[in-house]
Design a protein around this motif. Sequence first.
Motif, PDB file in Angstrom:
ATOM      1  N   ASN A 429       0.787  -1.233   0.000  1.00 60.32           N
ATOM      2  CA  ASN A 429       0.000   0.000   0.000  1.00 60.32           C
ATOM      3  C   ASN A 429       0.818   1.281   0.000  1.00 60.32           C
ATOM      4  OD1 ASN A 429       0.457  -0.805   2.660  1.00 60.32           O
ATOM      5  ND2 ASN A 429      -1.702  -1.299   2.952  1.00 60.32           N
ATOM      6  N   LYS A 430       2.137   1.174   0.100  1.00 64.45           N
ATOM      7  CA  LYS A 430       2.928   2.411   0.007  1.00 64.45           C
ATOM      8  C   LYS A 430       4.289   2.120  -0.611  1.00 64.45           C
ATOM      9  CE  LYS A 430       3.922   6.492   2.704  1.00 64.45           C
ATOM     10  NZ  LYS A 430       4.354   6.891   4.003  1.00 64.45           N
ATOM     11  N   LYS A 431       4.719   3.028  -1.505  1.00 67.63           N
ATOM     12  CA  LYS A 431       6.041   2.917  -2.112  1.00 67.63           C
ATOM     13  C   LYS A 431       6.713   4.269  -1.946  1.00 67.63           C
ATOM     14  CE  LYS A 431       4.289  -0.193  -5.647  1.00 67.63           C
ATOM     15  NZ  LYS A 431       4.297  -0.605  -7.041  1.00 67.63           N
ATOM     16  N   GLU A 432       7.932   4.245  -1.484  1.00 68.06           N
ATOM     17  CA  GLU A 432       8.583   5.506  -1.139  1.00 68.06           C
ATOM     18  C   GLU A 432      10.063   5.395  -1.472  1.00 68.06           C
ATOM     19  OE1 GLU A 432       8.856   7.931   3.076  1.00 68.06           O
ATOM     20  OE2 GLU A 432       8.016   5.941   3.047  1.00 68.06           O
ATOM     21  N   LYS A 433      10.648   6.425  -2.101  1.00 67.36           N
ATOM     22  CA  LYS A 433      12.083   6.375  -2.365  1.00 67.36           C
ATOM     23  C   LYS A 433      12.823   7.069  -1.227  1.00 67.36           C
ATOM     24  CE  LYS A 433      15.536   6.273  -5.751  1.00 67.36           C
ATOM     25  NZ  LYS A 433      16.051   6.469  -7.059  1.00 67.36           N
ATOM     26  N   ILE A 434      13.736   6.348  -0.591  1.00 67.39           N
ATOM     27  CA  ILE A 434      14.518   6.926   0.507  1.00 67.39           C
ATOM     28  C   ILE A 434      15.980   6.794   0.145  1.00 67.39           C
ATOM     29  CG2 ILE A 434      15.128   6.748   2.950  1.00 67.39           C
ATOM     30  CD1 ILE A 434      12.276   5.798   3.462  1.00 67.39           C
ATOM     31  N   LYS A 435      16.633   7.950  -0.035  1.00 66.12           N
ATOM     32  CA  LYS A 435      18.013   7.959  -0.513  1.00 66.12           C
ATOM     33  C   LYS A 435      18.085   7.132  -1.796  1.00 66.12           C
ATOM     34  CE  LYS A 435      19.917   9.144   3.899  1.00 66.12           C
ATOM     35  NZ  LYS A 435      20.675   8.745   5.043  1.00 66.12           N
ATOM     36  N   ASP A 436      18.909   6.057  -1.810  1.00 68.27           N
ATOM     37  CA  ASP A 436      19.046   5.324  -3.072  1.00 68.27           C
ATOM     38  C   ASP A 436      18.163   4.081  -3.139  1.00 68.27           C
ATOM     39  OD1 ASP A 436      20.952   7.134  -3.780  1.00 68.27           O
ATOM     40  OD2 ASP A 436      22.573   5.967  -2.857  1.00 68.27           O
ATOM     41  N   GLU A 437      17.257   3.945  -2.172  1.00 68.92           N
ATOM     42  CA  GLU A 437      16.503   2.697  -2.141  1.00 68.92           C
ATOM     43  C   GLU A 437      15.004   2.936  -2.170  1.00 68.92           C
ATOM     44  OE1 GLU A 437      18.768  -0.739   0.079  1.00 68.92           O
ATOM     45  OE2 GLU A 437      18.517   1.026   1.348  1.00 68.92           O
ATOM     46  N   TRP A 438      14.296   1.915  -2.619  1.00 69.68           N
ATOM     47  CA  TRP A 438      12.844   1.953  -2.571  1.00 69.68           C
ATOM     48  C   TRP A 438      12.370   1.196  -1.356  1.00 69.68           C
ATOM     49  CZ3 TRP A 438       9.360   4.722  -5.197  1.00 69.68           C
ATOM     50  CH2 TRP A 438       9.822   5.416  -6.319  1.00 69.68           C
ATOM     51  N   LEU A 439      11.463   1.837  -0.592  1.00 74.43           N
ATOM     52  CA  LEU A 439      10.878   1.175   0.572  1.00 74.43           C
ATOM     53  C   LEU A 439       9.413   0.900   0.262  1.00 74.43           C
ATOM     54  CD1 LEU A 439      11.376   0.344   3.582  1.00 74.43           C
ATOM     55  CD2 LEU A 439      10.347   2.526   4.193  1.00 74.43           C
ATOM     56  N   PHE A 440       9.007  -0.344   0.449  1.00 70.07           N
ATOM     57  CA  PHE A 440       7.626  -0.748   0.175  1.00 70.07           C
ATOM     58  C   PHE A 440       6.998  -1.154   1.498  1.00 70.07           C
ATOM     59  CE2 PHE A 440      10.394  -1.651  -3.316  1.00 70.07           C
ATOM     60  CZ  PHE A 440       9.723  -1.153  -4.422  1.00 70.07           C
ATOM     61  N   SER A 441       5.694  -0.883   1.650  1.00 70.11           N
ATOM     62  CA  SER A 441       5.079  -1.347   2.888  1.00 70.11           C
ATOM     63  C   SER A 441       3.724  -1.960   2.612  1.00 70.11           C
ATOM     64  CB  SER A 441       4.968  -0.211   3.900  1.00 70.11           C
ATOM     65  OG  SER A 441       4.141   0.786   3.394  1.00 70.11           O
ATOM     66  N   ALA A 442       3.390  -2.913   3.481  1.00 74.08           N
ATOM     67  CA  ALA A 442       2.100  -3.571   3.371  1.00 74.08           C
ATOM     68  C   ALA A 442       1.520  -3.664   4.768  1.00 74.08           C
ATOM     69  CB  ALA A 442       2.286  -4.963   2.788  1.00 74.08           C
ATOM     70  N   GLU A 443       0.185  -3.545   4.858  1.00 81.26           N
ATOM     71  CA  GLU A 443      -0.469  -3.699   6.146  1.00 81.26           C
ATOM     72  C   GLU A 443      -1.362  -4.933   6.063  1.00 81.26           C
ATOM     73  OE1 GLU A 443      -3.993  -1.527   7.343  1.00 81.26           O
ATOM     74  OE2 GLU A 443      -3.865  -3.317   8.597  1.00 81.26           O
ATOM     75  N   VAL A 444      -1.192  -5.828   7.034  1.00 84.66           N
ATOM     76  CA  VAL A 444      -2.047  -7.024   7.061  1.00 84.66           C
ATOM     77  C   VAL A 444      -2.674  -7.096   8.447  1.00 84.66           C
ATOM     78  CG1 VAL A 444      -2.137  -9.528   6.744  1.00 84.66           C
ATOM     79  CG2 VAL A 444      -0.405  -8.187   5.517  1.00 84.66           C
ATOM     80  N   ASP A 445      -3.963  -6.863   8.531  1.00 81.07           N
ATOM     81  CA  ASP A 445      -4.701  -6.913   9.808  1.00 81.07           C
ATOM     82  C   ASP A 445      -4.001  -6.165  10.936  1.00 81.07           C
ATOM     83  OD1 ASP A 445      -6.503  -8.432   8.456  1.00 81.07           O
ATOM     84  OD2 ASP A 445      -5.759 -10.360   9.232  1.00 81.07           O
ATOM     85  N   GLY A 446      -3.629  -4.955  10.690  1.00 77.32           N
ATOM     86  CA  GLY A 446      -3.031  -4.130  11.761  1.00 77.32           C
ATOM     87  C   GLY A 446      -1.566  -4.397  12.020  1.00 77.32           C
ATOM     88  N   GLU A 447      -0.942  -5.282  11.225  1.00 80.35           N
ATOM     89  CA  GLU A 447       0.512  -5.452  11.342  1.00 80.35           C
ATOM     90  C   GLU A 447       1.156  -4.837  10.095  1.00 80.35           C
ATOM     91  OE1 GLU A 447       1.944  -8.987  13.922  1.00 80.35           O
ATOM     92  OE2 GLU A 447       0.726  -9.854  12.338  1.00 80.35           O
ATOM     93  N   TYR A 448       2.364  -4.314  10.275  1.00 78.81           N
ATOM     94  CA  TYR A 448       3.008  -3.595   9.169  1.00 78.81           C
ATOM     95  C   TYR A 448       4.310  -4.276   8.791  1.00 78.81           C
ATOM     96  CZ  TYR A 448      -0.409  -0.134  10.467  1.00 78.81           C
ATOM     97  OH  TYR A 448      -1.598   0.493  10.745  1.00 78.81           O
ATOM     98  N   ILE A 449       4.479  -4.510   7.505  1.00 79.06           N
ATOM     99  CA  ILE A 449       5.743  -5.102   7.044  1.00 79.06           C
ATOM    100  C   ILE A 449       6.362  -4.168   6.011  1.00 79.06           C
ATOM    101  CG2 ILE A 449       4.513  -6.608   5.363  1.00 79.06           C
ATOM    102  CD1 ILE A 449       6.866  -8.637   5.841  1.00 79.06           C
ATOM    103  N   TYR A 450       7.681  -4.037   6.096  1.00 80.40           N
ATOM    104  CA  TYR A 450       8.422  -3.183   5.158  1.00 80.40           C
ATOM    105  C   TYR A 450       9.462  -4.024   4.451  1.00 80.40           C
ATOM    106  CZ  TYR A 450       6.360   0.736   7.592  1.00 80.40           C
ATOM    107  OH  TYR A 450       5.459   1.629   8.112  1.00 80.40           O
ATOM    108  N   PHE A 451       9.713  -3.703   3.214  1.00 79.00           N
ATOM    109  CA  PHE A 451      10.838  -4.350   2.528  1.00 79.00           C
ATOM    110  C   PHE A 451      11.423  -3.354   1.549  1.00 79.00           C
ATOM    111  CE2 PHE A 451       7.916  -5.255  -0.902  1.00 79.00           C
ATOM    112  CZ  PHE A 451       6.728  -5.402  -0.209  1.00 79.00           C
ATOM    113  N   LYS A 452      12.706  -3.567   1.258  1.00 77.61           N
ATOM    114  CA  LYS A 452      13.376  -2.578   0.409  1.00 77.61           C
ATOM    115  C   LYS A 452      13.983  -3.258  -0.802  1.00 77.61           C
ATOM    116  CE  LYS A 452      17.620  -2.888   3.027  1.00 77.61           C
ATOM    117  NZ  LYS A 452      18.716  -2.274   3.695  1.00 77.61           N
ATOM    118  N   ASN A 453      14.174  -2.478  -1.822  1.00 74.55           N
ATOM    119  CA  ASN A 453      14.761  -2.986  -3.048  1.00 74.55           C
ATOM    120  C   ASN A 453      15.500  -1.829  -3.708  1.00 74.55           C
ATOM    121  OD1 ASN A 453      14.836  -5.449  -4.641  1.00 74.55           O
ATOM    122  ND2 ASN A 453      13.902  -4.230  -6.264  1.00 74.55           N
TER     123      ASN A 453
END
Length: 655
Positions: A429-453
């Motif tokens: 549900n969210k994609k954000e560029k931070i410095k040289d990386e992309w940060l992606f986030s997903a919310e599943v039933d009130g828990e939040y997971i982030y991963f970068k690429n």
Amino acid sequence: MANLSLKHLYKIYENGTKAVDDFNLEIKDDEFIVFVGPSGCGKSTTLRMIAGLEEITAGDFYIDGVLANNLEPKDRDMAMVFQNYALYPHMSVYDNMAFGLRIRHVSKDEIDKRVHEAARILDIENQLDKKPKNMSGGQRQRVALGRSIVRKPKVFLLDEPLSNLDAKLRSSMRSEITRLHNVLKTTFIYVTHDQVEAMTMGTRIVVMKNGVIKQVDSPMNLYDYPENVFVAGFIGTPQMNFINAKLSFEGENILLKSSVNNFLYEHKDFSHIDILNIIKQKDIIIGIRPEHTHLDVKENKNAFECEIAVIEALGNEMNVIVESVVDKTRIIVKMLRDDNLSVGQKVYVTFDVNKIHIFDKESENTLLERIPSTMTFKTQIVDNKLLFLNQKIALSKWNGDALKGHNNLFISLPISALTKGNDITLKVNKKEKIKDEWLFSAEVDGEYIYFKNSEYIDGDKISLDIDLSKIDYYDEDGELVLKHFDGENRFNGELVPVKKKIPCVKNNLIDISLYEKYEDAKNKQDIDTLKQLKIKEKNKLVFNYKLFDNEIEPNIEDLIRVYALLGKKFYLHHICYIVNANDININEHGNFVGSVKEVIDYGKDNFIKIILQNSENEVTARVKDKTYKIGESVRFDIPNNKIGILDLDFNVRLI
Ligand code: ADP
């Protein structure tokens, strides 16, 4: 213009002062880098190592990709401007600027051209005939800058150049130097203890404390996302407010319990926080800038009652210092002028929720990292499968056995354990560029997971692999049940003296930067260069590594590096050898012999623990394409170019 690369730089002075401690920085062409921090934090020492005025104790310094640790200052093509501009009083401005070029035998015409060009840039063309004693401090500092500009250096090094000037002049010289950087488009490195100077001039700022880099970032990122209490307090005036508190869950909400108030926020307001900190009810420090703190006359959610203690009127703005009615904690509120406020008045204080910083009380590091480094999730283990975020992942037998008897657990995984793959699929549900990386986030039933690429990933569904060996498992009270597997081997030992033929210059071991040239010339059989280098192989007392009972010959490059740092008394140093499990080379002719003590199977990633013959020592190795049985005998080698060396006396990583 030059690219500079500082890798693991250390400076330990002869009296034992560790002035610079593992300094790492890549400086790109035409950046304006500022080193800032309190007096004695190692700024000048770092700058002086870059200039070549101070020897580097450990680490590598490269100029445009070429190792330059031992390059003479005059060969570095850098110009340094100090606080004391030290102009020649009896010479005119013109002669002061021309002096350096004359001793380098630059032609008269060229000198004239460069002096006029520099004078034009600095707006002192009409003062070239004046003597420095008839000039103001600001003008003299300009001449000092001019003296550097005429040399057309690749890098400008400025060490507190404005500290002798009065406040007004400093402010105008600040913009002068920034303008100069824009005109010259050269790499600038500027040292100051003044955070305002740093914020207004730098494209990137290096904040230091006790020889250590606390954060490197753009001025705005330092302000918005301080990574620790030190940076948070150092940048910004008035200083950020800090309040001690404790983290916990209250139902689905997050409670920040402090002596001034119990702040209750929704989990989504702090979705970056690793919930393990909340489960463990960590002690924290709440940070809130005065400009994100507000006064209200009536009570509302999360507001707390205070009394106005001091009002500092600053024209159209004011700083209002309030005291909490419960325990007199002082908070500064920065706000627009309000003539209706008065000392002694009761008010309610609120914080902008999305501007709150949370730091771990113990480490003083932020718990709201821009790219979360670890994340914790609720899990259940059913039929040897891990259930989390509505996904099922098969555990290996080893994992399953180790976790037997546990049903409800928390798993903590570093963001580095997640890579593009196919273990789990998530709706982003969210994609954000931070410095040289992309940060992606997903919310599943009130828990939040982030991963970068490193690259953008298209689409709203993303599939990921999870490296199960990187997971930590905790029970419901936050107690560790099973630790991740880091696969790093550490063995204490020594360096054993041996006589060996080593390339030398005169009677000394050659310098590492010469060694590269020497090897290159030797490989190309470049006789002329070899003659020119005057290098002879000589028998010297150097060392071998000693791991358990086996000696390993270091490769020559590593040997030279370590010898250069430790000198003839290398044998007195306590050494820790560091070898990664990936680098243990299992083969039937290996010099080390042992037997398999344990097999650690993570499905895709497998490790064995080997107990060495005739010793208590254990070595962990990653194994591929073969299954091992407990008790099976194995032989292995440790490649000499994969051995890290930590000096335990200096606490410095030498390799
Ligand atoms: P800064 O520029 O941030 O004020 P410095 O780089 O000058 O700090 O100093 C860092 C630390 O190294 C300080 O503790 C200082 O006392 C120490 N130091 C600096 N020069 C020497 C020296 N020549 N011998 C011993 N210690 C030194």
